[in-house]
Scaffold this motif. Structure first.
Motif, PDB file in Angstrom:
ATOM      1  N   LEU A  19       0.825  -1.212   0.000  1.00 52.04           N
ATOM      2  CA  LEU A  19       0.000   0.000   0.000  1.00 52.04           C
ATOM      3  C   LEU A  19       0.860   1.263   0.000  1.00 52.04           C
ATOM      4  N   ALA A  20       2.026   1.188   0.623  1.00 52.38           N
ATOM      5  CA  ALA A  20       2.915   2.356   0.669  1.00 52.38           C
ATOM      6  C   ALA A  20       3.346   2.776  -0.736  1.00 52.38           C
ATOM      7  N   HIS A  21       3.324   1.836  -1.673  1.00 48.23           N
ATOM      8  CA  HIS A  21       3.739   2.108  -3.041  1.00 48.23           C
ATOM      9  C   HIS A  21       2.565   2.078  -4.027  1.00 48.23           C
ATOM     10  N   ALA A  22       1.352   2.033  -3.528  1.00 43.65           N
ATOM     11  CA  ALA A  22       0.162   1.915  -4.379  1.00 43.65           C
ATOM     12  C   ALA A  22       0.065   3.076  -5.361  1.00 43.65           C
ATOM     13  N   GLY A  23      -0.251   2.738  -6.602  1.00 36.51           N
ATOM     14  CA  GLY A  23      -0.384   3.767  -7.622  1.00 36.51           C
ATOM     15  C   GLY A  23      -1.820   4.156  -7.909  1.00 36.51           C
ATOM     16  N   THR A  24      -2.745   3.268  -7.587  1.00 37.23           N
ATOM     17  CA  THR A  24      -4.153   3.495  -7.902  1.00 37.23           C
ATOM     18  C   THR A  24      -5.015   3.081  -6.718  1.00 37.23           C
ATOM     19  N   LEU A  25      -6.047   3.842  -6.468  1.00 40.98           N
ATOM     20  CA  LEU A  25      -7.016   3.506  -5.432  1.00 40.98           C
ATOM     21  C   LEU A  25      -8.161   2.738  -6.079  1.00 40.98           C
ATOM     22  N   ALA A  26      -8.317   1.481  -5.695  1.00 38.88           N
ATOM     23  CA  ALA A  26      -9.404   0.649  -6.224  1.00 38.88           C
ATOM     24  C   ALA A  26      -9.799  -0.334  -5.129  1.00 38.88           C
ATOM     25  N   PHE A  27     -11.068  -0.370  -4.806  1.00 37.75           N
ATOM     26  CA  PHE A  27     -11.536  -1.263  -3.747  1.00 37.75           C
ATOM     27  C   PHE A  27     -12.127  -2.558  -4.290  1.00 37.75           C
ATOM     28  N   ALA A  38      -2.835  -5.438  -7.207  1.00 42.28           N
ATOM     29  CA  ALA A  38      -2.030  -5.896  -6.069  1.00 42.28           C
ATOM     30  C   ALA A  38      -2.334  -5.058  -4.823  1.00 42.28           C
ATOM     31  N   GLU A  39      -2.525  -3.758  -5.004  1.00 42.62           N
ATOM     32  CA  GLU A  39      -2.816  -2.909  -3.849  1.00 42.62           C
ATOM     33  C   GLU A  39      -4.197  -3.211  -3.257  1.00 42.62           C
ATOM     34  N   THR A  40      -5.134  -3.597  -4.090  1.00 36.06           N
ATOM     35  CA  THR A  40      -6.465  -3.974  -3.592  1.00 36.06           C
ATOM     36  C   THR A  40      -6.372  -5.270  -2.797  1.00 36.06           C
ATOM     37  N   GLU A  41      -5.596  -6.214  -3.279  1.00 35.26           N
ATOM     38  CA  GLU A  41      -5.387  -7.456  -2.525  1.00 35.26           C
ATOM     39  C   GLU A  41      -4.718  -7.173  -1.188  1.00 35.26           C
TER      40      GLU A  41
END
Length: 126
Positions: A19-27, A38-41
């Protein structure tokens, strides 16, 4: 038991790092195929840890609020809101003044806003 706890902490730390490197917000899923980023997972793994490891999660999220990418900071505030609504609202209040651009994705729709605009909307709908 000790080894199991270390594994949980390690998985939690990896999820927060993602999450610290997340590029996009997607739930949820994005694109025609509904692929999960990957950030959603990572976000979902942290949600699963909220009940079992609230103190560890809170400490990691507090750091993420100041060190993460724009999407990472928004994920952190959202998770804090789930863990502790008062702290979550405080996080959203701080983020209201953040003018950094934020990439979002909902289904097939990609969007852009600022962290502050997103935070203001979250406060208004809470």
């Amino acid at each position: 038991m000790f080894g199991m706890r270390r594994k949980e902490e390690s998985e939690l730390a990896r999820a927060v790092s993602e999450l610290a490197h997340a590029g996009t917000l997607a739930f949820g899923g994005v694109g025609i195929a509904g692929s999960v980023l990957a950030e959603t997972e990572a976000y979902q793994r942290i949600v699963a840890a909220l009940t079992d490891q609230p103190d560890e999660v809170r400490d990691l999220l507090d750091r993420l609020l100041t060190t993460g990418t724009p999407a990472g900071r928004v994920y952190a505030a959202s998770l804090l809101e789930r863990l502790d609504p008062v702290r979550g609202r405080a996080a959203w209040t701080v983020l209201r003044g953040d003018t950094t651009q934020l990439s979002t994705a909902t289904g097939c729709v990609m969007g852009s806003t600022t962290v502050g605009e997103y935070a203001t909307e979250r406060i208004a709908t809470a």
